[in-house]
Design an enzyme around this catalytic site. Sequence first.
Site, short mmCIF file in Angstrom:
data_model
loop_
_atom_site.label_atom_id
_atom_site.label_comp_id
_atom_site.label_asym_id
_atom_site.label_seq_id
_atom_site.Cartn_x
_atom_site.Cartn_y
_atom_site.Cartn_z
N ARG A 104 -15.76 -12.92 -0.69
CA ARG A 104 -15.56 -11.47 -0.88
C ARG A 104 -16.76 -10.99 -1.69
O ARG A 104 -16.94 -11.40 -2.84
CB ARG A 104 -14.24 -11.17 -1.60
N HIS A 131 -13.89 -5.70 6.91
CA HIS A 131 -12.76 -6.47 6.37
C HIS A 131 -11.97 -7.04 7.56
O HIS A 131 -10.85 -6.62 7.83
CB HIS A 131 -11.89 -5.54 5.50
N GLN A 134 -8.25 -8.43 7.42
CA GLN A 134 -7.20 -7.41 7.34
C GLN A 134 -6.72 -7.02 8.74
O GLN A 134 -5.53 -6.86 9.00
CB GLN A 134 -7.75 -6.16 6.62
N ASP A 219 -6.61 4.43 3.98
CA ASP A 219 -7.02 3.49 2.93
C ASP A 219 -7.45 4.34 1.73
O ASP A 219 -7.60 5.57 1.84
CB ASP A 219 -8.19 2.62 3.46
N CYS A 259 -3.88 -1.01 4.24
CA CYS A 259 -4.19 -2.39 3.87
C CYS A 259 -3.73 -2.73 2.46
O CYS A 259 -3.56 -3.90 2.14
CB CYS A 259 -5.69 -2.63 4.00
N ARG A 287 -0.99 -11.32 6.37
CA ARG A 287 -2.28 -11.87 5.97
C ARG A 287 -2.20 -13.39 5.91
O ARG A 287 -3.12 -14.09 6.32
CB ARG A 287 -2.69 -11.32 4.58
N1 CP Z 1 -5.83 -5.61 1.57
C1 CP Z 1 -6.50 -6.44 0.76
O1 CP Z 1 -7.49 -7.07 1.14
O2 CP Z 1 -5.97 -6.56 -0.48
P1 CP Z 1 -6.63 -7.32 -1.72
O3 CP Z 1 -7.82 -6.51 -2.17
O4 CP Z 1 -5.52 -7.33 -2.74
O5 CP Z 1 -7.04 -8.69 -1.31
N1 NVA Z 2 -11.57 -0.19 1.20
C1 NVA Z 2 -10.95 -0.95 0.15
C2 NVA Z 2 -10.13 -2.05 0.74
C3 NVA Z 2 -9.40 -2.90 -0.26
C4 NVA Z 2 -8.63 -4.02 0.37
C5 NVA Z 2 -12.02 -1.52 -0.77
O1 NVA Z 2 -13.06 -2.00 -0.28
O2 NVA Z 2 -11.83 -1.47 -1.99
#
Ligand code: CP
Ligand code: NVA
Length: 305
Positions: A104, A131, A134, A219, A259, A287
């Site tokens: 990440r 992502h 997701q 989101d 998400c 997930r």
């Molecule tokens: N939706 C998602 O990826 O959540 P987190 O940021 O908690 O991993």
């Molecule tokens: N768009 C959000 C998604 C979190 C899972 C972010 O990048 O923070």
Amino acid sequence: MKPRHFLTLLDLSAAELKRLLARAMELKAMFKRGERHTPLTGKTMAMIFEKSSTRTRISFEAGMAQLGGASLFLSPRDTHLDRGEPVEDTARVMSSMVDIITIRANSHAMVERFAAHSQVPVINALTDRNHPCQLLADIQTYLEKRGDIAGRKVAWIGDGNNVCHSWIGASHQLGFQLEIATPEGYEPEAEWTATCRDHVRLHHDPKQAARDADVVVTDTWASMGQEHEKAQRIKAFSGFMVDGALMKLAHRDAVFMHCLPAYRGMEVAAEVIDGPQSVVWDEAENRLHAQKALLELLLSEPPKK
Ligand code: CP
Ligand code: NVA
């Protein structure tokens, strides 16, 4: 032989994606029956997380343990990446010791550089651009609730962000119509949209996108790393909250997706996310199952050595 990576949804063919989703549902049923299934015994996954996570971290760690493998979680303070060791060197070293690596990262380009120098599969666990994990869970959820998503209409309401980009990739792979409504200046990246825009239409009016939709999805307005823009974004996204009135424009049996984490009273009204059309808890739970199917797929490729 080059390892198989999963950096965007385009790294799997449509047929592989469909098989993976079917497998995710099988793994979920096995898990619910309490069956032990440990094909990854003796395998190790490294997890580099530069940003916070609840769902992604827990689902990957729990999933790897359930499949018989082990995982090690590495925050920025835990490796020399944060002290300037080159991404390429880290990738070479780490991939000589573990079987798969989940990242990440703040920058999608960093994950691409890492993958280019890794001897083992690399999974994108969220970047500024995509992502894809997701979307595996989201499509699995739609399949479970309503069946095949091909030919359906999905309304994305809000920021043209990383999750939106992955919905664009999914529309291309799975053949559903994607109506994206963003404020001006917050559209998805033109370059990404151009690669798979066959099923995408852009709007600036949420009502136009939501009309007759089978899925309404949103989101946060300020993704991780954009906290300093929050005040400006709240102003720009005025009128983009998914509320009961907007949901009424969609099909009567439309589902609401997010998400998570969600901000009630901002991008979504409590009446929607906590209401009967919301499937957000299923998305989160899936997930686990979708990523277990992904780990199985990537680790069933011929070994690196
Ligand atoms: N939706 C998602 O990826 O959540 P987190 O940021 O908690 O991993
Ligand atoms: N768009 C959000 C998604 C979190 C899972 C972010 O990048 O923070």
